[in-house]
Each structure stands twice: as structure tokens, then as C-alpha cells.
Design a protein around this motif. Sequence first.
Motif, PDB file in Angstrom:
ATOM      1  N   PHE A 147       0.832  -1.204   0.000  1.00  0.00           N
ATOM      2  CA  PHE A 147       0.000   0.000   0.000  1.00  0.00           C
ATOM      3  C   PHE A 147       0.864   1.251   0.000  1.00  0.00           C
ATOM      4  O   PHE A 147       0.624   2.201  -0.753  1.00  0.00           O
ATOM      5  CB  PHE A 147      -0.930   0.024   1.220  1.00  0.00           C
ATOM      6  N   HIS A 148       1.871   1.271   0.857  1.00  0.00           N
ATOM      7  CA  HIS A 148       2.747   2.436   0.957  1.00  0.00           C
ATOM      8  C   HIS A 148       3.400   2.745  -0.385  1.00  0.00           C
ATOM      9  O   HIS A 148       3.416   3.897  -0.836  1.00  0.00           O
ATOM     10  CB  HIS A 148       3.816   2.180   2.021  1.00  0.00           C
ATOM     11  N   GLU A 149       3.922   1.728  -1.046  1.00  0.00           N
ATOM     12  CA  GLU A 149       4.625   1.932  -2.311  1.00  0.00           C
ATOM     13  C   GLU A 149       3.658   2.287  -3.434  1.00  0.00           C
ATOM     14  O   GLU A 149       3.906   3.203  -4.225  1.00  0.00           O
ATOM     15  CB  GLU A 149       5.415   0.670  -2.665  1.00  0.00           C
ATOM     16  N   GLN A 150       2.548   1.577  -3.537  1.00  0.00           N
ATOM     17  CA  GLN A 150       1.627   1.809  -4.649  1.00  0.00           C
ATOM     18  C   GLN A 150       0.849   3.111  -4.511  1.00  0.00           C
ATOM     19  O   GLN A 150       0.504   3.733  -5.515  1.00  0.00           O
ATOM     20  CB  GLN A 150       0.675   0.622  -4.780  1.00  0.00           C
ATOM     21  N   SER A 151       0.575   3.545  -3.285  1.00  0.00           N
ATOM     22  CA  SER A 151      -0.073   4.847  -3.117  1.00  0.00           C
ATOM     23  C   SER A 151       0.864   5.958  -3.567  1.00  0.00           C
ATOM     24  O   SER A 151       0.436   6.966  -4.146  1.00  0.00           O
ATOM     25  CB  SER A 151      -0.488   5.060  -1.656  1.00  0.00           C
ATOM     26  N   ARG A 152       2.136   5.762  -3.320  1.00  0.00           N
ATOM     27  CA  ARG A 152       3.150   6.714  -3.802  1.00  0.00           C
ATOM     28  C   ARG A 152       3.165   6.757  -5.326  1.00  0.00           C
ATOM     29  O   ARG A 152       3.183   7.830  -5.939  1.00  0.00           O
ATOM     30  CB  ARG A 152       4.509   6.273  -3.256  1.00  0.00           C
ATOM     31  N   ASN A 153       3.118   5.578  -5.948  1.00  0.00           N
ATOM     32  CA  ASN A 153       3.133   5.525  -7.404  1.00  0.00           C
ATOM     33  C   ASN A 153       1.858   6.088  -8.014  1.00  0.00           C
ATOM     34  O   ASN A 153       1.886   6.705  -9.094  1.00  0.00           O
ATOM     35  CB  ASN A 153       3.322   4.075  -7.870  1.00  0.00           C
ATOM     36  N   ALA A 154       0.728   5.873  -7.337  1.00  0.00           N
ATOM     37  CA  ALA A 154      -0.568   6.299  -7.877  1.00  0.00           C
ATOM     38  C   ALA A 154      -0.633   7.796  -8.115  1.00  0.00           C
ATOM     39  O   ALA A 154      -1.250   8.254  -9.082  1.00  0.00           O
ATOM     40  CB  ALA A 154      -1.695   5.864  -6.940  1.00  0.00           C
ATOM     41  N   HIS A 277       5.934   6.056   7.336  1.00  0.00           N
ATOM     42  CA  HIS A 277       4.656   6.752   7.472  1.00  0.00           C
ATOM     43  C   HIS A 277       3.713   6.176   6.419  1.00  0.00           C
ATOM     44  O   HIS A 277       3.961   6.293   5.217  1.00  0.00           O
ATOM     45  CB  HIS A 277       4.815   8.259   7.250  1.00  0.00           C
ATOM     46  N   LEU A 278       2.612   5.572   6.868  1.00  0.00           N
ATOM     47  CA  LEU A 278       1.749   4.823   5.967  1.00  0.00           C
ATOM     48  C   LEU A 278       1.313   5.640   4.761  1.00  0.00           C
ATOM     49  O   LEU A 278       1.406   5.193   3.621  1.00  0.00           O
ATOM     50  CB  LEU A 278       0.518   4.319   6.727  1.00  0.00           C
ATOM     51  N   LEU A 279       0.826   6.877   4.988  1.00  0.00           N
ATOM     52  CA  LEU A 279       0.386   7.734   3.882  1.00  0.00           C
ATOM     53  C   LEU A 279       1.359   8.894   3.709  1.00  0.00           C
ATOM     54  O   LEU A 279       0.981  10.030   3.489  1.00  0.00           O
ATOM     55  CB  LEU A 279      -1.040   8.249   4.122  1.00  0.00           C
ATOM     56  N   HIS A 280       2.642   8.593   3.872  1.00  0.00           N
ATOM     57  CA  HIS A 280       3.708   9.546   3.560  1.00  0.00           C
ATOM     58  C   HIS A 280       3.622  10.824   4.393  1.00  0.00           C
ATOM     59  O   HIS A 280       3.915  11.917   3.915  1.00  0.00           O
ATOM     60  CB  HIS A 280       3.704   9.855   2.056  1.00  0.00           C
ATOM     61  N   GLY A 281       3.210  10.674   5.649  1.00  0.00           N
ATOM     62  CA  GLY A 281       3.146  11.808   6.562  1.00  0.00           C
ATOM     63  C   GLY A 281       1.771  12.409   6.708  1.00  0.00           C
ATOM     64  O   GLY A 281       1.562  13.277   7.561  1.00  0.00           O
ATOM     65  N   LEU A 282       0.825  11.976   5.892  1.00  0.00           N
ATOM     66  CA  LEU A 282      -0.527  12.514   5.973  1.00  0.00           C
ATOM     67  C   LEU A 282      -1.428  11.571   6.771  1.00  0.00           C
ATOM     68  O   LEU A 282      -1.174  10.376   6.871  1.00  0.00           O
ATOM     69  CB  LEU A 282      -1.113  12.721   4.568  1.00  0.00           C
TER      70      LEU A 282
END
Length: 344
Positions: A147-154, A277-282
Motif C-alpha cells: 500500500f505504501h509503495e503503490q499509493s506513492r506511485n498512484a 509513514h503509511l500515507l507519507h506523513g498525511l
Amino acid sequence: MAKMVTIGLRTARPVGSPLATTTIDLDEHVRLELRSRELFLAEHTLTQYWVDKRTLVARNGTFGKNFQPILDHFNHQAHQLAGENREAMETHLLATLWPEVRYDAAQLIFPDASLKRRSAGYQKELLEQLDQMLRTSRDERSTLFEFHEQSRNAVGFPVLSSEEESLYRGWAVELFEGLEDVWRHDLAEAVSDLKERWAVWRKRFGRRSNSHLQKTVLNVLSFESKAAFHQCYSTAWTTVLTRLASEAVHPELFANFHGLWHLDQRVPIPGNRQELHLLHGLVLGLHPAFSLLISTPTGRELIGDAVAETNDIAAQERFFNAALVSIYQYEEERATYNSSRRKV
């Protein structure tokens, strides 16, 4: 009907009504305004609390009634608990910059702008499409790290070049240089000094300059200012949960859901002292993709399954997959709207 929560609260109308406004004292001098409603998650019912994003910071830099209380509470907690903690100082000061930063530029790093209002029919169709995708993929799973990686890519989260990384590290030191003691003894002066430094960079390397390198770093720092505020928001919600959870009908479910939704989810990285950070700090609950997710029947079922039993890894991974589906839906809708604007 969900049980009325009364400890330290002033409720405008009963919690069982569709929408209520509640104030809660974070400490002696700091009060936070919350919204609430009944929420049905799978087979469970609870009272959902949240902060209206319009009470935080608007795109034009104006801030609402909850912005300063959240900062003040974090500052109070930092001085009470952290002592000489430099990280707490940097987080607090960086968060105070949020109304001053390049709002649209921060969206280039990790977009979280609310989707533009459309007709009720369009919104209904959008949620039906998302719910259909969630039903189709409800048994699919994604790990926390996926999730962490793919949300970043999305959303196209950028990877800094070595030159950008070097400048970023230098500016991150320069921005706070000499402010630690000032922050501890004269907060107003520390905030003023920080904003002056930021204003110089913003004027020198603003949108009309050709300084791509410096503008990229300004964009990153703009995003990090918002993320720093989310850390302050998370601290406020830690206090909120201590006030509310014990009086809820289902205390554990209440704490699990609101903890997932309003606390910064930090996860230890195996073999590394740092945390992810799961949602990159958010915070999940402040991102529009999760507003979409919780607005669908299938989304609520999957959220309910994930928070009902914290040891159910399969349910959590189904939730992460559903969250990714919602993020991709959000990003597609955002891109479609931006494309239509450019054609006009």
C-alpha cells in the motif's frame, strides 16, 4: 441510537441526529470543534467524529477556528513531554508555515486537494462506480508495504535527484538554524524569524523564476509543512481519544477506527531504526480518497472488518487494497478535472 458522549463536551444537538457539532477541551486553554454522526461499519454502529477541513487551512492561506488550537496543543505537549526534543521544535515551526506555503506546489508532491463539487447526480454515480470496483475486488489483498509503495506511485510522488536532495538537506538545516532556544523561550519571535526566511526563498525562487532546482525543493518543503501540521493534528487526536473512547458504546472499536482515521500511522521498518509513514506523513481521514471510501457501502464494510479485530491480517490487507482502489479513483477524477480545465 448511539450512546450520547458527555465527558467534557458541548453538543449542539443529539449525536443520533444526522450531523452534530461538538467542542472538546484538549487542555486548559485549548478547545477543538468536531463534527459527529452515527456511522455503520459492517455489523457495528459507532459515533464518528471528525474535524471539518474548512476549519483548518484554505487554499488562499486563510485558516479556520481549529488551526491554531491544534498548533497550540502540540506546542504545549512538546514542552511538557519532549523537553529538549529538536524534532518536536522543527515539526511545530514547520506546521506554522502551512498558511504561507505554495499550496498548489505542494499538490505536485502528494495531492490531497478536495475534489471539485459536482452535481448530486454526478457524485452519486462516482460513488456507485467506486463501490462496484470495491465489490469486484473485495477479496483482493495488499500488504501494508505494498500500500505504501503503490499509493506513492498512484499520485506520482517524485524521487529527488542527488542535486535536489543535497539542496533540500541544506535548506532544511538553514530554515531552523538558531531557532531552538528562541522557540523554547519566545515562540512569537521564532515563528516570525521562520516566516521571514521562508518569504525570502519564496520571493527569490517563485513561480516566475527559472530556478527549477530551488522551486522543486520549495515544493517539497511546502508539502512537508502540511505533513508537519498533520503530526500536530495526530497529537490532538491522541488527546481526543483519551476523552471520548471510554464513554463510547464499543470503546475498543471506537478507538481502533478513530485511531486508524486520525492518527499518523507509523510502522517500524524491519532491520531499520526508521519508521514508515503509511500515507507519507498525511493522516488518512484528511485525504479525499478516504472520504470516498467511507462513503460507499462496501468501503464501510471493509473498514469495519479491519478495525473490529486488530489481529486479523487478512481483513487489514483487504482494507489496504480497497484504499488503493479509492486512491486511484481519486487521482483519476482529479486528473480528469484538471485536463478539462486546461482545454477551456
